[in-house]
Each structure stands twice: as structure tokens, then as C-alpha cells.
Design a protein around this motif. Structure first.
Motif, short mmCIF file in Angstrom:
data_model
loop_
_atom_site.label_atom_id
_atom_site.label_comp_id
_atom_site.label_asym_id
_atom_site.label_seq_id
_atom_site.Cartn_x
_atom_site.Cartn_y
_atom_site.Cartn_z
N GLY A 1 -30.51 -14.12 28.05
CA GLY A 1 -28.89 -14.33 27.53
C GLY A 1 -28.11 -14.38 28.48
O GLY A 1 -27.31 -15.36 28.81
N ASP B 1 -22.50 -10.74 16.04
CA ASP B 1 -23.25 -11.98 16.22
C ASP B 1 -23.28 -12.94 14.95
O ASP B 1 -23.41 -14.06 14.97
CB ASP B 1 -25.02 -11.50 16.15
N SER C 1 -22.86 -2.82 20.85
CA SER C 1 -23.65 -3.18 22.04
C SER C 1 -23.18 -2.92 23.42
O SER C 1 -22.05 -3.25 23.68
CB SER C 1 -24.04 -4.81 21.89
N PRO D 1 -34.61 -9.24 21.99
CA PRO D 1 -36.21 -8.92 22.24
C PRO D 1 -36.81 -9.50 21.12
O PRO D 1 -36.26 -9.44 19.95
CB PRO D 1 -36.10 -7.31 22.26
N GLY E 1 -27.00 -12.19 21.95
CA GLY E 1 -27.88 -11.40 22.91
C GLY E 1 -27.42 -11.64 24.55
O GLY E 1 -27.22 -12.65 24.74
N GLY F 1 -29.06 -10.26 27.56
CA GLY F 1 -29.87 -9.48 28.42
C GLY F 1 -30.47 -10.46 29.37
O GLY F 1 -29.66 -11.07 30.07
N1 LIG Z 1 -37.30 -11.35 29.91
C1 LIG Z 1 -37.33 -12.68 30.40
O1 LIG Z 1 -36.82 -12.79 31.32
C2 LIG Z 1 -37.86 -13.57 29.53
C3 LIG Z 1 -38.67 -14.83 30.21
C4 LIG Z 1 -38.85 -15.95 29.29
C5 LIG Z 1 -38.75 -15.72 27.82
N2 LIG Z 1 -38.09 -14.65 27.33
C6 LIG Z 1 -37.73 -14.61 26.03
O2 LIG Z 1 -36.28 -14.29 25.98
C7 LIG Z 1 -35.97 -13.43 24.71
C8 LIG Z 1 -35.10 -12.57 25.03
O3 LIG Z 1 -35.72 -11.78 25.86
P1 LIG Z 1 -34.97 -10.77 27.01
O4 LIG Z 1 -35.95 -10.03 27.79
O5 LIG Z 1 -33.86 -11.54 27.68
O6 LIG Z 1 -34.27 -9.70 25.89
P2 LIG Z 1 -33.62 -8.33 26.69
O7 LIG Z 1 -33.14 -8.31 28.06
O8 LIG Z 1 -34.29 -7.03 26.11
O9 LIG Z 1 -31.97 -8.77 25.98
C9 LIG Z 1 -31.81 -8.07 24.88
C10 LIG Z 1 -30.39 -8.51 24.63
O10 LIG Z 1 -30.17 -8.40 23.27
C11 LIG Z 1 -28.96 -7.71 22.48
N3 LIG Z 1 -29.17 -7.19 21.38
C12 LIG Z 1 -30.06 -6.15 20.82
N4 LIG Z 1 -29.94 -6.19 19.57
C13 LIG Z 1 -28.86 -7.20 19.10
C14 LIG Z 1 -28.39 -7.51 17.67
N5 LIG Z 1 -28.58 -6.98 16.79
N6 LIG Z 1 -27.34 -8.55 17.91
C15 LIG Z 1 -27.37 -9.19 19.13
N7 LIG Z 1 -27.64 -8.91 20.38
C16 LIG Z 1 -28.74 -7.71 20.37
C17 LIG Z 1 -29.09 -6.58 23.64
O11 LIG Z 1 -27.89 -5.81 23.63
P3 LIG Z 1 -27.78 -4.22 24.14
O12 LIG Z 1 -28.44 -4.03 25.39
O13 LIG Z 1 -26.39 -4.12 24.54
O14 LIG Z 1 -28.23 -3.29 23.11
C18 LIG Z 1 -29.33 -7.37 24.99
O15 LIG Z 1 -28.05 -7.91 25.38
C19 LIG Z 1 -37.51 -13.20 24.14
O16 LIG Z 1 -37.71 -14.13 23.05
C20 LIG Z 1 -38.26 -13.37 25.04
O17 LIG Z 1 -39.74 -13.37 24.94
C21 LIG Z 1 -37.78 -13.56 28.31
#
Ligand SMILES: NC(=O)c1ccc[n+]([C@@H]2O[C@H](COP(=O)([O-])OP(=O)(O)OC[C@H]3O[C@@H](n4cnc5c(N)ncnc54)[C@H](OP(=O)(O)O)[C@@H]3O)[C@@H](O)[C@H]2O)c1
Length: 328
Positions: A28, A66, A50, A81, A23, A25
Motif C-alpha cells: 500500500g 476505509d 490503525s 493482508p 491499507g 503496509g
Molecule cells: N508483501 C509484499 O511485498 C507483496 C508482494 C506482492 C503482492 N502482495 C500482496 O499485496 C497485498 C497486501 O499485502 P502486504 O504485504 O502489503 O500487507 P501488509 O504489509 O501486511 O499491510 C497491511 C496494511 O493493511 C492495513 N489494514 C489492516 N486491516 C485493515 C482494515 N480493516 N482496513 C484498512 N486497512 C487495514 C494495515 O494497517 P495497520 O498495520 O495499521 O493495522 C497495513 O497498513 C496482499 O494481497 C499481498 O499478497 C504483497
């Protein structure tokens, strides 16, 4: 609860590990950039279509499918996510895991609610930054400390904890503050905090206050500055100086009014609802609703997102943003 600050000379278990970030996002990307700047060897794992793939390559990372990234790595960081994690884990990650690898999560949701579980011989750790990805990156580049919650889910190797600490150091840089916790505690408090305070309660409070003021004939701009812009400043004072320190820095008028009115707004009924929400989160009710919604394609979630776009807060933000951009 153990709370401590990592020393720069702490042993670095990441040095010999190959790290795959699945990931690219919010978390990541920030974690990958910070790890690379800490001198670590990493690869990004994504699915072939992606949209993040191109961005990761443009930013200088090697990207693999992946599944391939899982096979290559010693440490697999699942930063997709939460609601997608169970399916990706089951279909793509789990079949390729081998003994001696470690799974890392940034939030305990999937593991705590039994939606994902690594096989025998694979460690599971959690390193949860207390802040969004953008701030994680900013804190790293400005060499500011950031708090991390660390928890151990499985420890077959006996190295799970030092590895989690090394990872926190790698993505957080110097002066990282570590809070040792459990998957359960992190998951429940995080969901409760997001829903009741940070993203749910505060936002509804602000929306209601702005609507009351504008319906009474006051300008949305004034309502916005008072209830949104200044909220950021007050929360900043609260987190930097504590409750008493924040009170010292506001006028007597504001402070006295707060003592009289605050408890009228957040009264016993609100506390009772908070307890209901906490019970529902603990029982897994929210997790069930989220996973059912995900299976149905997330239509209701997208509808709620669309509906909120026309709120007076968004309209006012569009008018004011050219004047107040830059203040995060
Ligand atoms: N948001 C925060 O800052 C925050 C804070 C603390 C903890 N967390 C935790 O961190 C984790 C990630 O959250 P996030 O907010 O960073 O997520 P996010 O921004 O929604 O990122 C999602 C990423 O995953 C990719 N993805 C989707 N399906 C996939 C697959 N099948 N294989 C590989 N990659 C895939 C997406 O690619 P595409 O977009 O290209 O589809 C995108 O790059 C979660 O557990 C969350 O609870 C997040």
C-alpha cells in the motif's frame, strides 16, 4: 502467455480516476508513493485505530476511514493482508460499491479461492508486482523496470485491461514488463513458489545447512557467510545472467561440486513432495488452513513466528548485522 514492455506513450486511463488505496503496509505504501510521484490523485483508506494512519498522514496523504474511501473512489485497491481481505470486503467494502467502480488486487488468493467476489457491474483486476513493496519503491525511484503480472477477473466496462496496464505503469514507472496471466495461475504459482522455494524451501535448506555446519564444530559466522550471505550473490547472478551465465561466473570447483551434489539433495523424494504440495494448494487445502487459523485469531501463526526467533540464523545475524548492513 503474453509478455511485453509498456511504452511511455501508452494511453493512461488512470488520469481521470480517483484511486483509493486500502491499507498502508508493504504494498500500500509503496504503491501510494509511486502513484503520487506519477501525478495521480489518491486517498488512503484505513480503520480508525490503525497505527498506519499517522504514518500515511505524516507522509503527506489524506486518509479516510476505509468505507469513506470506497465511496469516494473509482478504483479501489485492496492492499490489506490476504487473510483479512474477505472480512473487510464483506463488511466494509461491498456494501458501499456501485456500478462502474473497479476493484484491484495485488494477489489473486481471495478471488481465486472464492473468498471475495465483486457484485454485478463492478470490474475486478489484478496487478501483482513481482517483488516486495520496498523493492517496488526502489525500482521506481531508480527508474528500473520491474515485472508485473496482470489479470482480469471481471470486465463489465470493457476497460479493465487498459486500466490494469495504466495502473502498472503508474506504480512501476518506465520500462514495466507485463506478463498477462489468470487469477488461477498467479495464485497457484505464487503460493507454490513462496512455500517450496522462496520463503519455505530455501530457508529450511539454509537453516539445516547452518545447523549441520555448527553442530560439526564450525563457527556460525562462517556458516552464515557461506550459506546465507553468498546465497544472495548467487541468486543475483542467476536472475541477472541466467543459469549458464551464473555457472560461468563461479569457480570450476563450485560448478563441478554442484553437478555432483545438487541432485543428491534435491532428489526424487523432494520432487514427489513438491507435487503433493502443489496438489494441496490447488485443492484449496492451504487456503482452508489459513482461513481457519485467521478465524481462531492466528495464535499458531504467531507461535511459529516466535519459535523461529531463537534460531541460530537469527542469533548470528544479530552479531553480524553491524558489519553487513546495507546489502539487501
Ligand atoms: N508483501 C509484499 O511485498 C507483496 C508482494 C506482492 C503482492 N502482495 C500482496 O499485496 C497485498 C497486501 O499485502 P502486504 O504485504 O502489503 O500487507 P501488509 O504489509 O501486511 O499491510 C497491511 C496494511 O493493511 C492495513 N489494514 C489492516 N486491516 C485493515 C482494515 N480493516 N482496513 C484498512 N486497512 C487495514 C494495515 O494497517 P495497520 O498495520 O495499521 O493495522 C497495513 O497498513 C496482499 O494481497 C499481498 O499478497 C504483497
Amino acid at each position: 502467455m503474453k509478455l511485453y514492455r509498456l511504452k511511455p506513450d501508452a494511453p493512461d486511463l488512470l488520469e481521470k480516476k480517483r484511486v483509493a488505496i486500502i491499507g498502508y503496509g508493504n504494498q500500500g505504501r509503496a504503491q501510494a508513493l509511486n502513484l503520487r510521484d506519477s501525478g495521480k490523485q489518491i486517498i488512503i483508506g484505513l480503520y480508525p485505530e490503525s497505527p498506519s494512519w499517522r504514518r500515511a498522514e505524516e507522509e503527506g496523504f489524506q486518509v479516510l476511514r476505509d468505507g469513506e474511501a470506497v465511496e469516494w473512489a473509482d478504483l479501489i485497491c485492496i492492499l490489506v493482508p490476504d487473510e483479512k481481505q474477505p472480512q473487510i470486503f464483506q463488511e466494509v467494502i461491498k456494501p458501499r460499491l456501485r456500478k462502474g467502480q473497479t476493484i484491484l488486487l495485488a494477489h489473486g488468493f481471495s478471488f481465486h479461492f472464492g473468498l471475495l467476489s465483486p457484485p454485478e457491474g463492478v470490474d475486478l483486476i489484478m496487478v501483482a508486482p513481482k517483488g516486495p513493496g520496498q523493492l517496488l519503491r526502489e525500482a521506481f525511484t531508480k527508474k528500473m523496470g520491474l515485472p508485473f503480472l496482470v489479470a482480469i477477473g471481471r470486465d463489465f466496462s470493457g476497460e479493465a485491461k487498459p486500466l490494469a496496464l495504466s495502473y502498472a505503469q503508474g506504480i512501476g514507472g518506465q520500462g514495466v514488463v507485463i506478463v498477462e496471466t489468470t487469477f488461477e495461475e498467479e495464485t497457484i504459482t505464487d503460493l507454490f513458489g513462496e512455500q517450496v522455494v522462496l520463503c519455505g524451501g530455501v530457508v529450511e535448506l539454509v537453516k539445516s545447512a547452518v545447523e549441520v555446519l555448527t553442530e560439526a564444530g564450525f563457527s556460525p559466522e562462517n556458516a552464515y557467510f557461506e550459506c546465507v550471505y553468498e546465497l544472495g550473490l548467487i541468486v543475483d547472478l542467476l536472475s541477472r545472467y541466467g543459469l549458464a551465465g551464473m555457472r560461468e561466473r563461479i569457480s570450476n570447483l563450485a560448478e563441478y561440486g554442484a553437478y555432483l551434489t545438487g541432485p543428491r539433495i534435491i532428489d526424487k523424494r523432494v520432487r514427489k513432495k513438491m507435487k503433493e504440495v502443489l496438489a494441496e494448494i490447488r485443492e484449496g487445502k492451504f487456503a482452508n488452513i489459513l482461513m481457519k487459523e485467521t478465524k481462531k485469531g492466528g495464535g499458531k501463526y504467531l507461535l511459529l513466528r516466535e519459535e523461529e526467533k531463537e534460531n541460530v540464523l537469527n542469533q548470528t545475524w544479530r552479531r553480524l548485522s553491524p558489519f553487513i548492513k546495507g546489502r539487501a
